[in-house]
Design an enzyme around this catalytic site. Structure first.
Site, PDB file in Angstrom:
ATOM      1  N   SER A  35      40.499 -56.463 -34.917  1.00  0.00           N
ATOM      2  CA  SER A  35      40.005 -57.049 -36.173  1.00  0.00           C
ATOM      3  C   SER A  35      38.757 -56.338 -36.664  1.00  0.00           C
ATOM      4  CB  SER A  35      39.637 -58.519 -35.962  1.00  0.00           C
ATOM      5  OG  SER A  35      40.753 -59.257 -35.590  1.00  0.00           O
ATOM      6  N   HIS A  66      44.263 -56.797 -40.621  1.00  0.00           N
ATOM      7  CA  HIS A  66      45.194 -55.962 -39.845  1.00  0.00           C
ATOM      8  C   HIS A  66      46.242 -55.432 -40.822  1.00  0.00           C
ATOM      9  CE1 HIS A  66      44.188 -57.014 -35.587  1.00  0.00           C
ATOM     10  NE2 HIS A  66      43.620 -58.042 -36.174  1.00  0.00           N
ATOM     11  N   HIS A  88      49.937 -60.662 -32.497  1.00  0.00           N
ATOM     12  CA  HIS A  88      49.326 -61.621 -31.580  1.00  0.00           C
ATOM     13  C   HIS A  88      50.323 -62.741 -31.287  1.00  0.00           C
ATOM     14  CE1 HIS A  88      46.086 -59.846 -34.057  1.00  0.00           C
ATOM     15  NE2 HIS A  88      45.341 -59.922 -32.983  1.00  0.00           N
ATOM     16  N   TYR A  90      49.520 -65.782 -31.060  1.00  0.00           N
ATOM     17  CA  TYR A  90      49.183 -66.959 -31.879  1.00  0.00           C
ATOM     18  C   TYR A  90      49.795 -66.910 -33.277  1.00  0.00           C
ATOM     19  CZ  TYR A  90      45.502 -64.135 -34.156  1.00  0.00           C
ATOM     20  OH  TYR A  90      44.822 -63.170 -34.849  1.00  0.00           O
ATOM     21  N   GLU A  91      50.241 -65.734 -33.713  1.00  0.00           N
ATOM     22  CA  GLU A  91      50.901 -65.653 -35.026  1.00  0.00           C
ATOM     23  C   GLU A  91      52.299 -66.268 -34.957  1.00  0.00           C
ATOM     24  OE1 GLU A  91      50.367 -61.664 -37.153  1.00  0.00           O
ATOM     25  OE2 GLU A  91      49.745 -61.216 -35.099  1.00  0.00           O
ATOM     26  N   ALA A 118      38.181 -57.517 -31.168  1.00  0.00           N
ATOM     27  CA  ALA A 118      36.973 -58.276 -31.464  1.00  0.00           C
ATOM     28  C   ALA A 118      36.917 -59.403 -30.445  1.00  0.00           C
ATOM     29  CB  ALA A 118      37.047 -58.837 -32.871  1.00  0.00           C
ATOM     30  N   MET A 216      41.581 -62.853 -28.282  1.00  0.00           N
ATOM     31  CA  MET A 216      42.956 -63.352 -28.408  1.00  0.00           C
ATOM     32  C   MET A 216      44.010 -62.241 -28.374  1.00  0.00           C
ATOM     33  SD  MET A 216      42.254 -66.081 -31.465  1.00  0.00           S
ATOM     34  CE  MET A 216      40.695 -66.969 -31.561  1.00  0.00           C
ATOM     35  N   SER A 217      43.696 -61.116 -27.770  1.00  0.00           N
ATOM     36  CA  SER A 217      44.667 -60.008 -27.752  1.00  0.00           C
ATOM     37  C   SER A 217      44.522 -59.228 -26.450  1.00  0.00           C
ATOM     38  CB  SER A 217      44.411 -59.084 -28.955  1.00  0.00           C
ATOM     39  OG  SER A 217      43.167 -58.430 -28.813  1.00  0.00           O
ATOM     40  N   ASN A 240      30.581 -62.016 -32.228  1.00  0.00           N
ATOM     41  CA  ASN A 240      29.898 -63.309 -32.346  1.00  0.00           C
ATOM     42  C   ASN A 240      29.559 -63.808 -30.949  1.00  0.00           C
ATOM     43  OD1 ASN A 240      33.050 -63.633 -32.474  1.00  0.00           O
ATOM     44  ND2 ASN A 240      32.283 -65.487 -31.495  1.00  0.00           N
ATOM     45  N   HIS A 252      36.295 -66.384 -38.979  1.00  0.00           N
ATOM     46  CA  HIS A 252      36.997 -65.092 -38.928  1.00  0.00           C
ATOM     47  C   HIS A 252      36.352 -64.059 -39.855  1.00  0.00           C
ATOM     48  CE1 HIS A 252      40.224 -62.321 -38.090  1.00  0.00           C
ATOM     49  NE2 HIS A 252      40.606 -62.272 -39.345  1.00  0.00           N
TER      50      HIS A 252
HETATM   51  N1  HPA Z   1      36.883 -66.168 -29.258  1.00  0.00           N
HETATM   52  C1  HPA Z   1      38.130 -65.651 -29.223  1.00  0.00           C
HETATM   53  N2  HPA Z   1      38.489 -64.598 -29.912  1.00  0.00           N
HETATM   54  C2  HPA Z   1      37.559 -63.994 -30.676  1.00  0.00           C
HETATM   55  C3  HPA Z   1      36.251 -64.476 -30.762  1.00  0.00           C
HETATM   56  C4  HPA Z   1      35.895 -65.622 -30.003  1.00  0.00           C
HETATM   57  O1  HPA Z   1      34.743 -66.109 -30.034  1.00  0.00           O
HETATM   58  N3  HPA Z   1      35.582 -63.650 -31.611  1.00  0.00           N
HETATM   59  C5  HPA Z   1      36.465 -62.703 -32.010  1.00  0.00           C
HETATM   60  N4  HPA Z   1      37.667 -62.916 -31.457  1.00  0.00           N
END
Ligand code: HPA
Length: 280
Positions: A35, A66, A88, A90-91, A118, A216-217, A240, A252
């Protein structure tokens, strides 16, 4: 539905043909862009683009930030391919679809996979904007991409993932990052299913398990890559602080923005790594 290995093999074969047609040269390395890190593909010289929707049987990317295409070309003079956009779980993609591109890259003979992502920082020093070279991961809580009939032509039923991430590549990436004066750390990536961010209690749990960052990847792709005998380098961009570690809500847009800001450092680091890495 149960995993249909025959149909899956056919999809790998068709997609591999499409990639071979798009690039007569076998890339030495493939780089999956996380991301906000899509601009890395702009650093690729002599680019030729293959959109995912032109590849028979390929899944469709749905996440903002993406793009959904392969970019073939050269980085540090070496033939590479970047994936601008990944799939992903989750998609809603089946876990086998998540790793289909890795299976395809492995089938066309790509030996090195660079996975970027990310992630939310939770370990010491993991502040937004820094990079984390992945030493290991925690993926216990999620489906394995090796679930179902084993694809024996790639690897064994019970895969050894003692060293999921190649130590030489990780050492090189970390050394390069330091020599470029980038804020670079090493750590353990915890795979979280998403798409919701984690709760503060989940982050405390992951911290107790030794995780440095959550994302998440990457983990399914790393496992599929190792199954196919590829060597893997993983680099997170900490976008973050993980849930509960800052007073700001998680969002996001912020992930994308910090990813974009850190993309330049990531590009310089990966270009130098590709230029200096030895063969598989
Ligand atoms: N958690 C999970 N996935 C992420 C995060 C997070 O804080 N930041 C960017 N992708």
């Amino acid at each position: 539905m149960d995993f249909d290995a025959a149909a899956y093999r056919e999809r790998i074969r068709l997609a591999a043909d499409a990639l071979r047609a798009a690039s007569p040269v076998v890339p030495e390395a493939a780089i999956v862009l996380g991301s906000g890190l899509g601009p890395l593909a702009d650093a690729i010289g002599e680019p030729s683009v293959l959109p995912y929707d032109r590849i028979p049987g390929f899944p469709k990317a749905t996440v903002p930030g993406h793009e959904g295409r392969f970019v073939f070309g050269r980085l540090a003079g070496r033939p590479v391919v970047a994936m601008q956009g990944r799939f992903h779980h989750y998609e809603g993609h089946d876990i086998h679809d998540v790793v289909l591109p890795v299976r395809v890259l492995s089938s066309i003979g790509v030996r090195t996979l660079v996975l970027t992502n990310a992630a939310g920082g939770m370990g010491p020093g993991m502040a937004p904007g820094c990079l984390m070279v992945i030493d290991d991961h925690i993926g216990l809580f999620a489906d394995s991409p090796l679930r179902g009939a084993n694809l024996d032509e790639f690897g064994p039923r019970f895969l050894d993932v003692t060293r999921a991430y190649d130590k030489n590549l990780a050492d090189l990436a970390y050394a390069v990052g330091q020599s470029l004066d980038l804020p670079v750390h090493r750590g353990i990536y915890a795979y979280c299913k998403g798409p919701q961010f984690e709760t503060p209690a989940e982050i405390r749990l992951l911290q107790a398990l030794g995780a440095s960052a959550a994302g998440m990847s990457t983990v399914p792709e790393a496992i599929a890559a190792r199954h196919g005998g590829m060597r893997v380098l993983g680099v997170s961009c900490i976008t973050n602080l993980a849930a509960g570690l800052s007073s700001k809500p998680l969002d996001h847009e912020e992930v994308l923005e910090v990813g974009r800001l850190a993309a330049d450092g990531m590009i310089r680091m990966l270009t130098a790594v590709i230029g200096r890495m030895g063969g598989a």
